[in-house]
Enzyme design. Sequence first.
Site, PDB file in Angstrom:
ATOM      1  N   SER A  14       6.655  54.028  62.285  1.00 53.01           N
ATOM      2  CA  SER A  14       5.225  54.132  61.955  1.00 53.01           C
ATOM      3  C   SER A  14       4.540  52.767  62.016  1.00 53.01           C
ATOM      4  CB  SER A  14       5.020  54.785  60.586  1.00 53.01           C
ATOM      5  OG  SER A  14       5.437  53.939  59.544  1.00 53.01           O
ATOM      6  N   HIS A 110       8.498  43.792  55.002  1.00 55.71           N
ATOM      7  CA  HIS A 110       9.463  44.171  53.972  1.00 55.71           C
ATOM      8  C   HIS A 110       8.723  44.951  52.874  1.00 55.71           C
ATOM      9  CE1 HIS A 110      13.000  43.914  51.427  1.00 55.71           C
ATOM     10  NE2 HIS A 110      12.192  43.631  50.427  1.00 55.71           N
TER      11      HIS A 110
HETATM   12  C1  GRF Z   1       9.080  50.137  56.296  1.00 54.41           C
HETATM   13  O1  GRF Z   1       8.935  50.586  54.984  1.00 54.41           O
HETATM   14  C2  GRF Z   1       9.350  48.661  56.342  1.00 54.41           C
HETATM   15  O2  GRF Z   1       8.808  47.982  55.263  1.00 54.41           O
HETATM   16  C3  GRF Z   1      10.851  48.600  56.268  1.00 54.41           C
HETATM   17  O3  GRF Z   1      11.297  49.727  56.958  1.00 54.41           O
HETATM   18  C4  GRF Z   1      10.310  50.746  56.950  1.00 54.41           C
HETATM   19  C5  GRF Z   1      10.066  51.146  58.357  1.00 54.41           C
HETATM   20  O4  GRF Z   1       9.220  52.246  58.470  1.00 54.41           O
HETATM   21  N1  GRF Z   1      11.307  47.335  56.801  1.00 54.41           N
HETATM   22  P1  GRF Z   1       8.708  52.694  59.901  1.00 54.41           P
HETATM   23  O5  GRF Z   1       9.939  52.944  60.766  1.00 54.41           O
HETATM   24  O6  GRF Z   1       7.839  51.614  60.450  1.00 54.41           O
HETATM   25  O7  GRF Z   1       7.947  53.979  59.659  1.00 54.41           O
END
Ligand code: GRF
Length: 214
Positions: A14, A110
Site C-alpha cells: 500500500s 517504520h
Molecule cells: C507498513 O506498516 C510499514 O510501516 C512497515 O510495513 C508495512 C507495509 O505495508 N514497514 P504495505 O505493504 O506498504 O501495505
Amino acid sequence: MALPIAVLISGRGSNMLALERATRDGRIDGRIAAVISDRADAAGLEAARGLGLAVTVVAPAPGESREAHGQRLADAVVASGAGLVALAGYMRILDGGFVRAFEGRLLNIHPALLPAYRGLHTHRRVLEAGEPSHGCTVHFVVEELDAGPAVIQGRLAVRPGEDEASLSARVQRLEHTIYPRAVGWFAAGRLECRDGSAWIDGRPAGPAIVEEET
Ligand code: GRF
C-alpha cells in the site's frame, strides 16, 4: 528531471501504491523505475503489474548467504537506474553491503515513533504498554536496524479501548501521507543525509511532524 525510484516490498504494497500515486499527481517529481520483492507471492506485485510498473522478484535461493542475496538485490536496483531506494514493507534485514552501496539514497517507513519501538509488532506493543501516542517514521537507513536519522513522523493519539486493527489502519493512513512527502522532498533535492542527520532545506529535519487529521 523525474527521479527514478526503486521500491522494495514483501507484502501488500500500500505504501508503494501511495508513492506511485504521488508520482502521477506531481507531489513527487519522480517515477517508479522498479518494484522489487523478495517474495514472488507479494500481493503488491499484482497491483504493480496492473499499473504497468516494472516488477522484479529477487527471492533468496536455498542456502544463499545474506551477502550474496544483497548483491543480487543491489544489481537489480542498479539495473533499474534508480537514484533512490524506498523500502515499503520490505521484511528482510538488508545486508550491510547493500546498505553501504545506497547510503544516503535509502529510505524506510517504520510503523512507530522512532527511536521508540524498533522492530516488529509495534502496534501490539504500543497498546500493551498503554502509550498515549503512536505513529510512523520515515528515516534514512543505516546498518543498525531502524536506527537511521528520522526525516518525518506521523503522530496520532491512541484512543481508549482501541484494538490493534484500528490502530494499524490509522497508522497506515498516516504512512501514506508522510512517505510521499519525504520522497517528494528527496526528489526535489530538498532532503539529504549528512553527518549522520537528515536535513531538509539545509536545516536539521527535526524530524518534521504531521499530526493525524481528526
Ligand atoms: C507498513 O506498516 C510499514 O510501516 C512497515 O510495513 C508495512 C507495509 O505495508 N514497514 P504495505 O505493504 O506498504 O501495505
